[in-house]
Design an enzyme around this catalytic site. Structure first.
Site, short mmCIF file in Angstrom:
data_model
loop_
_atom_site.label_atom_id
_atom_site.label_comp_id
_atom_site.label_asym_id
_atom_site.label_seq_id
_atom_site.Cartn_x
_atom_site.Cartn_y
_atom_site.Cartn_z
N GLY A 200 0.80 -1.21 0.00
CA GLY A 200 0.00 0.00 0.00
C GLY A 200 0.84 1.26 0.00
N ASP A 225 -5.31 -8.22 -6.26
CA ASP A 225 -5.01 -8.05 -4.84
C ASP A 225 -3.83 -7.10 -4.71
OD1 ASP A 225 -6.97 -9.88 -3.78
OD2 ASP A 225 -5.72 -11.50 -4.57
N LEU A 226 -4.02 -5.98 -4.03
CA LEU A 226 -3.04 -4.92 -3.98
C LEU A 226 -1.68 -5.41 -3.46
CD1 LEU A 226 -2.36 -1.89 -4.23
CD2 LEU A 226 -3.18 -1.62 -1.88
N ASP A 227 -0.65 -5.23 -4.29
CA ASP A 227 0.74 -5.52 -3.94
C ASP A 227 0.94 -6.96 -3.48
OD1 ASP A 227 1.49 -2.90 -4.54
OD2 ASP A 227 1.14 -2.21 -2.50
N GLN A 228 0.15 -7.87 -4.02
CA GLN A 228 0.27 -9.28 -3.64
C GLN A 228 0.57 -10.19 -4.84
OE1 GLN A 228 -2.74 -10.83 -0.88
NE2 GLN A 228 -3.30 -8.73 -0.35
#
Length: 325
Positions: A200, A225-228
């Site tokens: 994030g 999926d954020l930054d995953q």
């Protein structure tokens, strides 16, 4: 994904008859499905097929038109990507206001070291338009006065320039499933932390506040999926005790550019596969890449003492160590 197979991507609203009609169309035209994957996120349906067209009975453009007609019938977007050589691949670079990653990519491309063409730079602000102009690369600002991007415009530009790979060069916006699903495993982001730590916003600030002694950066494939997404390359640096957030950024930015370029290069060289969420490199012993920490670290780390327990036995659901003497 490999450029040796044809990829068909379908994005839109789910419909019970869609898959059946597409597979029937493929069968009727002598096209064999080699892999199929589908997902739904935030109400958006995505299906990706890898297909073998070696026995296809119609030309490529006719096949593309047939799929587009079927997509129109179901009100979904259908994209077809036929195999091509690395030299033919085109890159779109998405930016906000930070210049370091964009400049590094443009320099590598200008020097003929990228093996693909940067066709367009797209920003949610116009701050980096002059930099793109220095390299005679078209620039399009898709952001409003607050920097909120118009993703319909973005998709139109990506289609117009027939983009193969999207590089997020510190693009400080979250891409919606509408974009990610259309370019799955073809969007590479660089994030200023050693993911999965500190995802994030404000990653350098998070690292400082948590008091880490080692920080870093990560280039990874983008997922919904954020930054995953699957990690490709990482770089690390030591954090001085009195370092400010600005000083961490100063240390990290050159590594951001380095990690992003290396990840982009591996993708363009068709060296990356994703297995169970982890990227694997086709030639893991390549001397021109550094996926993680430098090799010198292996020699600097102590090799003893080690735990003397080499075997384990499982009893009553617990692991019990067994000594080697």
């Amino acid at each position: 994904m490999t450029r040796e197979s044809t990829e068909i991507t379908v994005v839109g609203d789910d419909d019970s008859g869609l898959i059946a009609d597409i597979t029937a169309l493929l069968f009727d035209h002598g096209v064999n499905i080699t892999d199929l994957d589908q997902a739904v996120r935030d109400g958006t349906f995505r299906m990706t097929m890898n297909v073998d067209i070696s026995e296809m009975i119609v030309g490529r453009e006719t096949f593309r038109e047939k799929l587009h007609e079927l997509g129109d019938e179901f009100d979904v977007d259908v994209q077809v990507r036929f195999p091509s050589n690395c030299e033919n691949q085109s890159i779109a670079v998405l930016v906000t206001k930070e210049s370091h990653c964009l400049e590094a990519l443009l320099e590598r491309w200008h020097d003929g070291e990228l093996g693909a063409d940067i066709e367009v730079v797209i920003g949610n602000h116009d701050a980096l338009e002059p930099l793109a102009a220095e390299y005679d690369v078209p620039f399009h600002d898709i952001g409003d006065e607050n920097g909120a991007p118009n993703e319909e415009e973005l998709l139109d530009y990506l289609a117009e320039y027939d983009v193969d790979l999207i590089a997020l060069a510190r693009y400080i916006r979250i891409l919606s499933p509408e974009v990610v699903f259309r370019y799955e495993q073809r969007i590479i982001n660089v994030h200023p932390s050693l993911l999965p730590s500190f995802p994030g916003a404000a990653a350098y600030r998070q690292a400082k506040e948590e008091g880490v002694r080692v920080a870093g950066v990560t280039a990874h494939y983008v997922t919904t999926d954020l930054d995953q997404g699957p990690i490709i390359t990482q770089r690390a640096f030591n954090v001085p005790a009195d370092a400010t957030e600005a000083e961490l950024k100063t240390r990290g930015q050159p590594l951001e550019a380095e990690a992003l370029i290396e990840a982009v290069q591996l993708h363009l060289d068709d060296q990356l596969t994703v297995q169970q969420g982890r990227t694997e490199v086709e030639e893991p012993d390549r001397v021109d890449v550094q996926l993680g920490a430098p090799e010198e670290l292996d020699h600097a780390n102590p090799d003893a003492p080690r735990d003397r327990h080499e075997e384990s036995a499982v009893s009553d659901g617990e692991t019990t160590a067994v000594a080697d003497d």
